[in-house]
Design a protein around this motif. Structure first.
Motif: not given
Length: 209
Positions: A94, A96-97, A99-100, A133, A137
């Motif tokens: 996704d 969020q992942f 981005l990290q 992070n 996730r």
């Protein structure tokens, strides 16, 4: 004479217009195919093991003897992390992942391009926090849920948080401990993935109703 010149210009415009009207349409770009590791489970597991083993070996050589060597070694460590994370997550990552993962890759690139112009410690801190992070996730996926993973990630969090309180040689040592723990988490996740994959492969196929 002027009328003749105007007529030539008019014909030229008409010819140019026709040429544009009849120009072949540009080919519609095709979507990029998924990487083989995203769809081939066997290939993904193989890469997982190879890269995780490389990270474990690299972590055993840290900390480096000086800041210049540390920059080189940490660039390699973050490169391996940036490659292992998506393999552990799988193709359904996704935003969020991603981005990290991007933060880890950007930190790696900055260590390789900045030379001595930028302080390496904040870059390393950002990259290792991105690794932490990203692993958090991944651990939220039911496939990896286990008490041992939770405990190891908590340990990683403590080691990453410690980076904010030290500088110089002590920072090199703290970064080494964080890489070592990240490698441990990734290794455990890889083993869980392999064990559950083997279990699924061993299960007899259910008969069609």
């Amino acid at each position: 004479m002027m009328r003749f010149g105007i007529a030539i210009v008019g014909v030229g415009m008409m010819v140019g217009g026709c040429a544009r009207m009849h120009a072949p349409a540009a080919a519609v770009p095709q979507p990029n195919p998924q990487p083989a590791v995203a769809v081939d489970v066997g290939a993904r597991v193989k890469q997982m093991r190879e890269l995780t083993d490389q990270l474990i070996e690299l972590a055993s050589k840290l900390p480096a003897r000086d800041d210049k060597s540390q920059r080189v070694e940490m660039k390699s460590a973050l490169d391996l992390c940036a490659r292992v994370l998506p393999l552990l997550m799988g193709p359904e990552a996704d935003g969020q992942f991603r981005l990290q993962q991007r933060i880890v890759a950007d930190s790696r690139d900055q260590l390789g391009q900045s030379g001595d112009r930028l302080a390496q410690e904040p870059i390393i801190d950002a990259g290792l926090r991105g690794v932490y992070n990203g692993l958090v996730r991944i651990s939220q996926e039911s496939f990896y849920t286990s008490q041992s993973i939770t405990e190891e990630i908590t340990d990683l969090q403590n080691r990453v948080d410690a980076l904010d309180t030290v500088r110089g040689a002590m920072h090199r040592d703290a970064a080494a401990r964080a890489v070592e723990q990240a490698a441990s988490v990734m290794n455990r996740m890889t083993r869980i993935y392999m064990a559950r994959l083997d279990k699924r492969t061993a299960e007899p196929a259910k008969p069609n109703p």
